[in-house]
Design a protein around this motif. Sequence first.
Motif, PDB file in Angstrom:
ATOM      1  N   GLU A  13       0.814  -1.213   0.000  1.00  0.00           N
ATOM      2  CA  GLU A  13       0.000   0.000   0.000  1.00  0.00           C
ATOM      3  C   GLU A  13       0.851   1.268   0.000  1.00  0.00           C
ATOM      4  OE1 GLU A  13      -3.035   0.301  -0.830  1.00  0.00           O
ATOM      5  OE2 GLU A  13      -3.629  -1.785  -0.672  1.00  0.00           O
ATOM      6  N   GLU A  14       2.049   1.197   0.547  1.00  0.00           N
ATOM      7  CA  GLU A  14       2.939   2.362   0.537  1.00  0.00           C
ATOM      8  C   GLU A  14       3.498   2.646  -0.848  1.00  0.00           C
ATOM      9  OE1 GLU A  14       6.158   1.775   3.287  1.00  0.00           O
ATOM     10  OE2 GLU A  14       4.813   1.723   5.007  1.00  0.00           O
ATOM     11  N   ARG A  15       3.924   1.572  -1.540  1.00  0.00           N
ATOM     12  CA  ARG A  15       4.706   1.773  -2.765  1.00  0.00           C
ATOM     13  C   ARG A  15       4.166   1.090  -4.009  1.00  0.00           C
ATOM     14  NH1 ARG A  15      10.657   0.573  -0.337  1.00  0.00           N
ATOM     15  NH2 ARG A  15      10.452   1.796   1.560  1.00  0.00           N
ATOM     16  N   GLY A  16       3.129   0.268  -3.885  1.00  0.00           N
ATOM     17  CA  GLY A  16       2.547  -0.399  -5.047  1.00  0.00           C
ATOM     18  C   GLY A  16       3.129  -1.769  -5.304  1.00  0.00           C
ATOM     19  N   PRO A  17       2.460  -2.544  -6.176  1.00  0.00           N
ATOM     20  CA  PRO A  17       2.871  -3.922  -6.440  1.00  0.00           C
ATOM     21  C   PRO A  17       4.305  -4.073  -6.928  1.00  0.00           C
ATOM     22  CG  PRO A  17       0.681  -3.544  -7.303  1.00  0.00           C
ATOM     23  CD  PRO A  17       1.212  -2.209  -6.864  1.00  0.00           C
ATOM     24  N   GLY A  18       4.788  -3.130  -7.717  1.00  0.00           N
ATOM     25  CA  GLY A  18       6.147  -3.222  -8.249  1.00  0.00           C
ATOM     26  C   GLY A  18       7.231  -3.114  -7.193  1.00  0.00           C
ATOM     27  N   ALA A  19       6.885  -2.616  -6.014  1.00  0.00           N
ATOM     28  CA  ALA A  19       7.881  -2.416  -4.952  1.00  0.00           C
ATOM     29  C   ALA A  19       8.026  -3.627  -4.035  1.00  0.00           C
ATOM     30  CB  ALA A  19       7.507  -1.196  -4.117  1.00  0.00           C
ATOM     31  N   LEU A  20       7.161  -4.624  -4.201  1.00  0.00           N
ATOM     32  CA  LEU A  20       7.259  -5.797  -3.327  1.00  0.00           C
ATOM     33  C   LEU A  20       8.605  -6.486  -3.525  1.00  0.00           C
ATOM     34  CD1 LEU A  20       3.763  -7.547  -3.480  1.00  0.00           C
ATOM     35  CD2 LEU A  20       4.781  -6.327  -1.563  1.00  0.00           C
ATOM     36  N   GLY A  21       9.270  -6.747  -2.439  1.00  0.00           N
ATOM     37  CA  GLY A  21      10.543  -7.462  -2.474  1.00  0.00           C
ATOM     38  C   GLY A  21      10.695  -8.255  -1.191  1.00  0.00           C
ATOM     39  N   LEU A  22      11.094  -9.510  -1.311  1.00  0.00           N
ATOM     40  CA  LEU A  22      11.179 -10.372  -0.143  1.00  0.00           C
ATOM     41  C   LEU A  22      12.188  -9.865   0.876  1.00  0.00           C
ATOM     42  CD1 LEU A  22       9.569 -12.771   0.700  1.00  0.00           C
ATOM     43  CD2 LEU A  22      11.303 -14.273  -0.225  1.00  0.00           C
ATOM     44  N   ARG A  23      13.298  -9.313   0.420  1.00  0.00           N
ATOM     45  CA  ARG A  23      14.299  -8.794   1.366  1.00  0.00           C
ATOM     46  C   ARG A  23      13.743  -7.630   2.184  1.00  0.00           C
ATOM     47  NH1 ARG A  23      19.078 -11.133   0.840  1.00  0.00           N
ATOM     48  NH2 ARG A  23      19.696 -12.005  -1.147  1.00  0.00           N
ATOM     49  N   GLU A  24      13.043  -6.715   1.515  1.00  0.00           N
ATOM     50  CA  GLU A  24      12.472  -5.566   2.234  1.00  0.00           C
ATOM     51  C   GLU A  24      11.380  -6.018   3.195  1.00  0.00           C
ATOM     52  OE1 GLU A  24      11.391  -1.741   3.608  1.00  0.00           O
ATOM     53  OE2 GLU A  24      13.245  -2.620   2.862  1.00  0.00           O
ATOM     54  N   ILE A  25      10.577  -6.976   2.773  1.00  0.00           N
ATOM     55  CA  ILE A  25       9.522  -7.498   3.647  1.00  0.00           C
ATOM     56  C   ILE A  25      10.156  -8.126   4.886  1.00  0.00           C
ATOM     57  CG2 ILE A  25       7.704  -9.247   3.840  1.00  0.00           C
ATOM     58  CD1 ILE A  25       7.236  -8.702   0.754  1.00  0.00           C
ATOM     59  N   ALA A  26      11.171  -8.953   4.680  1.00  0.00           N
ATOM     60  CA  ALA A  26      11.865  -9.609   5.799  1.00  0.00           C
ATOM     61  C   ALA A  26      12.512  -8.570   6.713  1.00  0.00           C
ATOM     62  CB  ALA A  26      12.904 -10.590   5.275  1.00  0.00           C
ATOM     63  N   ARG A  27      13.126  -7.552   6.113  1.00  0.00           N
ATOM     64  CA  ARG A  27      13.776  -6.499   6.899  1.00  0.00           C
ATOM     65  C   ARG A  27      12.770  -5.801   7.805  1.00  0.00           C
ATOM     66  NH1 ARG A  27      14.073  -1.525   7.576  1.00  0.00           N
ATOM     67  NH2 ARG A  27      12.704  -0.945   5.859  1.00  0.00           N
ATOM     68  N   ARG A  28      11.582  -5.524   7.287  1.00  0.00           N
ATOM     69  CA  ARG A  28      10.567  -4.836   8.079  1.00  0.00           C
ATOM     70  C   ARG A  28      10.115  -5.669   9.279  1.00  0.00           C
ATOM     71  NH1 ARG A  28       6.643  -0.947   4.920  1.00  0.00           N
ATOM     72  NH2 ARG A  28       8.174   0.115   3.627  1.00  0.00           N
ATOM     73  N   VAL A  29      10.148  -6.969   9.130  1.00  0.00           N
ATOM     74  CA  VAL A  29       9.743  -7.848  10.220  1.00  0.00           C
ATOM     75  C   VAL A  29      10.903  -8.081  11.181  1.00  0.00           C
ATOM     76  CG1 VAL A  29       8.866 -10.168  10.749  1.00  0.00           C
ATOM     77  CG2 VAL A  29       7.934  -8.911   8.827  1.00  0.00           C
ATOM     78  N   GLY A  30      12.114  -7.884  10.686  1.00  0.00           N
ATOM     79  CA  GLY A  30      13.293  -8.063  11.534  1.00  0.00           C
ATOM     80  C   GLY A  30      13.903  -9.440  11.449  1.00  0.00           C
ATOM     81  N   VAL A  31      13.710 -10.100  10.298  1.00  0.00           N
ATOM     82  CA  VAL A  31      14.318 -11.415  10.076  1.00  0.00           C
ATOM     83  C   VAL A  31      15.118 -11.376   8.786  1.00  0.00           C
ATOM     84  CG1 VAL A  31      12.483 -12.647  11.311  1.00  0.00           C
ATOM     85  CG2 VAL A  31      12.308 -12.360   8.834  1.00  0.00           C
ATOM     86  N   SER A  32      15.903 -12.412   8.563  1.00  0.00           N
ATOM     87  CA  SER A  32      16.682 -12.505   7.328  1.00  0.00           C
ATOM     88  C   SER A  32      15.789 -13.020   6.197  1.00  0.00           C
ATOM     89  CB  SER A  32      17.862 -13.457   7.524  1.00  0.00           C
ATOM     90  OG  SER A  32      17.383 -14.762   7.735  1.00  0.00           O
ATOM     91  N   ALA A  33      16.201 -12.746   4.963  1.00  0.00           N
ATOM     92  CA  ALA A  33      15.449 -13.242   3.811  1.00  0.00           C
ATOM     93  C   ALA A  33      15.334 -14.766   3.823  1.00  0.00           C
ATOM     94  CB  ALA A  33      16.077 -12.740   2.518  1.00  0.00           C
ATOM     95  N   PRO A  34      16.419 -15.506   4.175  1.00  0.00           N
ATOM     96  CA  PRO A  34      16.257 -16.971   4.231  1.00  0.00           C
ATOM     97  C   PRO A  34      15.168 -17.424   5.209  1.00  0.00           C
ATOM     98  CG  PRO A  34      18.582 -16.417   4.148  1.00  0.00           C
ATOM     99  CD  PRO A  34      17.825 -15.120   4.327  1.00  0.00           C
ATOM    100  N   SER A  35      14.995 -16.695   6.317  1.00  0.00           N
ATOM    101  CA  SER A  35      13.920 -17.045   7.247  1.00  0.00           C
ATOM    102  C   SER A  35      12.560 -16.863   6.582  1.00  0.00           C
ATOM    103  CB  SER A  35      13.980 -16.174   8.499  1.00  0.00           C
ATOM    104  OG  SER A  35      15.136 -16.459   9.240  1.00  0.00           O
TER     105      SER A  35
END
Length: 197
Positions: A29-51
């Motif tokens: 909702e902040e940046r639109g569908p094109g901005a989805l990225g697993l690393r950024e999502i993981a970072r926001r939650v406070g875990v690594s991308a492999p997690s």
Amino acid sequence: MDEQDHPPAGYHHGNLRQALLAAARELLEERGPGALGLREIARRVGVSAPSAYHHFASLDAIAASLAEQGFTEFAEQLEAAPTNAGGMLAPTGEAYIAFARANPALYRLMFGEGLRGASRESEAVRALRQRAYEKVKAGLRKRLPADEVPAAALFLWSLTHGLALLMIDGQVDAEADADALIRQVLKLSGTGLPSAR
């Protein structure tokens, strides 16, 4: 120290999957569908991308899960719209457009933006999209012969989808009363349709 043994403060109750989806929806909702990225999502939650990959094999998997959430909410909103024996169509159209206006990036994702492959492959997304479409058809079945329902439903879906996109893209006069305009357009759309049989 393993992140799964000691959950970070970014999510609660050890439900990493739900925390990742919540972060993905916020990013969407902040940046639109094109901005989805697993690393950024993981970072926001406070875990690594492999997690994150333990719960979602790919970005398409997260996008499909978001679309499933969206279509579930969308169908519930359409089903909650008032109806009557005459097959009133405007309240369903208003609920449809209200959902898109309240969730613009999610709405775009649900209809394929940034999700084309996952959307086609996800049986759950297709079933949920059909559930929402059935609500549009239900009112028409009270007004039209069965063989006319598919074309009329496509007409109404096209109209509401197009109007929803015009609204969320800011293509409608900003000075206009948006709700009144939506009602007026939807009223016009029903002019050519017969009343309940």
